[in-house]
Design an enzyme around this catalytic site. Structure first.
Site, PDB file in Angstrom:
ATOM      1  N   CYS A 124       4.542  84.479 -15.941  1.00 33.17           N
ATOM      2  CA  CYS A 124       4.040  84.819 -14.609  1.00 33.17           C
ATOM      3  C   CYS A 124       3.708  86.303 -14.616  1.00 33.17           C
ATOM      4  CB  CYS A 124       5.096  84.532 -13.538  1.00 33.17           C
ATOM      5  SG  CYS A 124       4.691  85.301 -11.955  1.00 33.17           S
TER       6      CYS A 124
ATOM      7  N   TYR B 217      41.511  73.955 -49.105  1.00 39.69           N
ATOM      8  CA  TYR B 217      41.290  72.640 -49.689  1.00 39.69           C
ATOM      9  C   TYR B 217      41.086  72.627 -51.199  1.00 39.69           C
ATOM     10  CZ  TYR B 217      36.741  74.509 -48.333  1.00 39.69           C
ATOM     11  OH  TYR B 217      35.679  75.334 -48.128  1.00 39.69           O
TER      12      TYR B 217
ATOM     13  N   GLU C 271      39.210  63.756 -46.802  1.00 39.58           N
ATOM     14  CA  GLU C 271      39.610  65.014 -46.185  1.00 39.58           C
ATOM     15  C   GLU C 271      38.648  65.361 -45.050  1.00 39.58           C
ATOM     16  OE1 GLU C 271      39.641  68.295 -49.084  1.00 39.58           O
ATOM     17  OE2 GLU C 271      41.596  67.487 -49.640  1.00 39.58           O
TER      18      GLU C 271
ATOM     19  N   CYS D 290       3.205  79.880 -11.094  1.00 39.15           N
ATOM     20  CA  CYS D 290       4.610  80.280 -11.050  1.00 39.15           C
ATOM     21  C   CYS D 290       5.337  79.471  -9.976  1.00 39.15           C
ATOM     22  CB  CYS D 290       4.725  81.774 -10.744  1.00 39.15           C
ATOM     23  SG  CYS D 290       6.435  82.298 -10.530  1.00 39.15           S
TER      24      CYS D 290
ATOM     25  N   ASP E  41      33.927  72.972 -40.456  1.00 36.66           N
ATOM     26  CA  ASP E  41      32.627  73.617 -40.289  1.00 36.66           C
ATOM     27  C   ASP E  41      32.809  75.098 -39.981  1.00 36.66           C
ATOM     28  OD1 ASP E  41      29.927  73.691 -40.313  1.00 36.66           O
ATOM     29  OD2 ASP E  41      29.658  72.910 -38.281  1.00 36.66           O
TER      30      ASP E  41
ATOM     31  N   LYS F 290      35.994  67.714 -43.335  1.00 39.71           N
ATOM     32  CA  LYS F 290      35.087  68.786 -43.770  1.00 39.71           C
ATOM     33  C   LYS F 290      34.982  69.772 -42.612  1.00 39.71           C
ATOM     34  CE  LYS F 290      30.625  69.648 -45.933  1.00 39.71           C
ATOM     35  NZ  LYS F 290      30.078  70.658 -45.024  1.00 39.71           N
TER      36      LYS F 290
ATOM     37  N   CYS G 195       6.426  82.316  -7.122  1.00 41.45           N
ATOM     38  CA  CYS G 195       5.498  83.114  -6.332  1.00 41.45           C
ATOM     39  C   CYS G 195       4.089  82.520  -6.292  1.00 41.45           C
ATOM     40  CB  CYS G 195       5.455  84.553  -6.852  1.00 41.45           C
ATOM     41  SG  CYS G 195       4.636  84.709  -8.440  1.00 41.45           S
TER      42      CYS G 195
END
Ligand code: AMP
Ligand code: ZN
Length: 696
Positions: free
Chosen positions: A452, A254, A141, A434, A145, A143, A437
């Site tokens: 930063c 099921y 079968e 950064c 989720d 499965k 800058c």
């Protein structure tokens, strides 16, 4: 489970006299209209099934709507015919419900796991041994989720829907399950079903609905669901069934359970379940272990084109007698085993790492990859999260890396193929400055992230704050997305949030490619933002660690911005739910002069800098220190309104009854489990009128 005996052994004529979900039957002989109601309900149930289960509608949507409206009108005229399982109830109600805990009649267990054909073979050998060498028939079968559900039906009507919970007790989520169109609420009259039975299955959010939901959430700046499983579980536990209805859950079943069921095999039972109108799991009888192997191989590929998420297969013995004989261990049955697919994984080249700067200055490393195909989508980028993860994985420049997409939307790097590493490759160095800058990065003690610190001069932080300010949950100003925020910043028109209130239509249309219409839309949003309540103004300011909930707590406790700006760390931390970290951050924010200037300019622009008079007037301390549970359905106000009243009067809303509960505010149809518990603990139950009187 007993399998001999007649299908109807179990009918007890008196059993359901007080069943809440049972339809109230008309007292007198049915009138023409009443008969029409019955007819319409049957017809709509049939069309629902054709549409949602069989995918074969036999009437147009308009015709369906017409029948639905006719039924709604007739039901309104005949309250004595009200039925909570009528097809008209599928649209959900705006009433929210707390969840009642219900004991399962039979425990809901999990399944043992296997990861290879050898382990499946071991499982079969153990089963055979347990049966004294008897031959076994295997079924394979899918499965699914999602999140498991148990539905109990009595005389063909859904009695209740309960989540797995801890396996022994689960949450009664009937009100939400009723909105799932592919689940039959009443079984067709001519179907041959047992008087009482339980079906178990998985509630799922199909991929298409999942993607639509996440798109919406991204737009509304709400956190995204990582996978359809989380989304399904979260949706099933929502308080607002109309929202549940809108999200488009689906289901696959099921297991069939019950006393004296007349079936000898699982496949037979599932065929019956399907014939009653349920969507069942895809099931195949597998004649040999080779057939099991082929089944695994085939579905590992084919599952990718299914409309719903699967995370493996389940192998079960087919004989229900053998189920009984084998029984279960403490955790799982001995007659079934799950087979988990390996998550899809590919190896590809790491081309380079880029670094993104967020609104709060946090730097996120992103792997740029040689494109690979994974679960049907081309993956070019994957998050590397932070420096610690890069260290743990020991990633070097130009490595061949393994990428996985384990049901999550954002692919992740899970490892490196060291064999393919170039001789002189260097460990990946995290940036020190950064990337935008150039400011040296700082690492907050105890946190994995580099930040930063140039809050007021670093462009993505400025434009990020503008985007946050105009967001749905903040000032809700339409028409300013990322692109426009950058354009406003680059043109020099808006370098902080207060500058937004100096905008005019003329200034906006002077920008490159800016339409009059868009400019007018933005100005309208700005105008309307002056009415946005104080708590959302606090949220919109982008104070670090002050999210929506914290902003609400602050507004409720502090009442106006001047008080907030004048408070010190200790005073702030004394507010319930405000910790020292948040308190510190608030004080720091308002210690920066430019931040205080922004507040002054926003005040000048007419924003709400205090709770409204009305809100203040409705506040008392009458319920100070009281813990109150709300249950049932109310006449004068909605549940949400009662919850707000409790908070405004100093009380606290709690969801479950305990010794500490002060009293229960009960409407009609208070849940029987809650009632019993309240009586056992001797907790006072107060009705709507008494409660309103208390607040007078
Ligand atoms: P797990 O939670 O990983 O232990 O797996 C067990 C769960 O798989 C069960 O509790 C069910 O919710 C779910 N499941 C999904 N599809 C099936 C199926 N066809 N048969 C049995 N269980 C299934
Ligand atoms: Zn910067």
């Amino acid at each position: 489970m007993e399998i001999q005996g007649s299908l109807f052994d179990n009918i007890d004529e008196t059993e359901n006299g007080n069943n809440m979900r049972q339809a109230r039957q008309p007292e007198a002989a049915p009138s023409g209209e009443q008969a029409r109601i019955v007819e319409l309900r049957e017809a709509l149930n049939r069309h629902n099934h054709n549409y949602y289960v069989l995918n074969r509608p036999t009437i147009s949507d308009q015709e369906f709507d017409r029948l639905m409206r006719e039924l709604q009108d007739l039901e309104a005229a005949h309250p004595e015919m009200a039925d909570p399982l009528s097809p008209t109830q599928r649209v959900g109600s705006d009433l929210s419900q707390g969840f009642e805990q219900v004991a399962h009649e039979r425990p809901m267990m999990s399944l043992g796991n296997s990861y290879s054909i050898e382990e499946v073979q071991d499982f079969l050998r153990r089963a055979k041994d347990g049966l004294g060498g008897e031959p076994v028939e295997i079924v394979g079968e899918m499965k699914y989720d999602g999140t498991s559900i148990s539905l109990t039906y009595e005389r063909g009507r859904l009695l209740r829907a309960v989540t797995r919970g801890d396996g022994v007790r689960g949450d009664d989520v009937t009100a939400n399950v009723i909105t799932i169109r592919s689940i039959p609420l009443e079984l067709p009259k001519d179907a041959d079903y047992p008087a009482r039975f339980e079906v178990r299955g998985e509630i799922l959010l199909p991929w298409a609905s999942f993607e639509r939901l996440n798109k919406e959430r991204a737009y509304n700046e709400e956190p995204l669901f990582a996978n359809p499983r989380n989304a399904a579980a979260g949706t099933l536990k929502m308080q607002n069934s109309a929202e549940v209805a809108r999200r488009g859950l689906d289901a696959r079943f099921y297991f069939l359970l019950g006393d004296n069921l007349p079936y000898s095999t699982h496949t037979e039972a599932m065929k019956a379940v399907a014939s009653w109108g349920f969507k069942t799991a895809h099931t195949e009888v597998l004649e040999s272990i080779d057939a099991v192997s082929t089944f695994i191989e085939r579905w590992d590929k084919d599952r990718k084109s299914l409309p719903v998420a699967t995370d493996g297969l389940v192998f079960k013995l087919n004989s229900l007698r053998q189920w009984l004989n084998l029984g279960a261990t403490a955790k799982s049955p001995r007659w079934a085993i799950a087979y988990k697919f390996a998550p899809e994984r590919e190896c590809t080249k790491l081309k380079w790492v880029s670094y993104e700067v967020g609104r709060t200055g946090v730097i996120t490393p992103v792997a740029n990859l040689e494109p690979v195909l994974l679960s049907g989508t081309v993956v070019k980028r994957a998050s590397l999260h932070n420096e610690d993860i890069i260290r743990q994985l020991d990633i070097h420049d130009g490595d061949m890396v393994y990428v996985e997409k384990g049901g999550e939307i954002i692919p992740k790097i899970v490892g490196v193929d060291i064999k393919q590493r170039e001789a002189h490759a260097q460990p990946l160095q995290f940036v020190t400055h950064c990337p935008v800058c150039g400011t040296p990065l700082q690492r907050v003690e105890g946190e994995a992230a580099w930040v930063c610190p140039n809050k007021w001069g670093c462009k993505p932080q400025i434009t990020g704050r503008i985007e946050h300010f105009v967001g749905r949950h903040a000032m809700n100003i339409d028409g300013i997305g990322e692109e426009v925020a950058v354009q406003l910043h680059d043109s020099g028109l808006v370098s902080n949030i207060a500058d937004l209130y100096d905008l005019t239509v003329d200034k906006l249309v002077s920008l490159d490619r800016f339409q009059l219409k868009s400019a007018q839309r933005i100005m309208r949003g700005i105008e309307q933002s002056r009415q946005v309540p104080f708590e959302r103004v606090i949220f919109a300011l982008s104070i670090q660690f002050v999210g929506e909930t914290t902003a609400k707590v602050l507004a409720r406790n502090v009442h106006d911005i001047d008080t907030l700006m004048a408070m010190n760390v200790d005073q702030l931390a004394a507010i319930p739910e405000i910790g020292p970290k948040i308190a510190q951050s608030i004080v720091e924010h308002f210690s920066v002069k430019s931040n205080r200037d922004i507040v002054e300019r926003l005040r000048w622009a007419g924003l709400q800098m205090a709770l409204s008079e009305q809100e203040l007037a409705s506040r008392t301390t009458k319920l100070e220190g009281k813990k109150i549970v709300i249950s049932g359905v109310f006449q004068h106000h909605s549940r949400e309104e009662y919850k707000a009243m409790i908070e405004h009067n100093g009380g606290k809303n709690v969801s479950s009854i305990s010794k500490a509960t002060s009293f229960i505010l009960a409407g009609d149809n208070m849940g029987p489990a809650k009632l019993e518990k309240a009586q056992k603990l001797g907790i006072e139950i107060i009705n709507e009128d008494q409660f309103l009187e208390m607040l007078q």
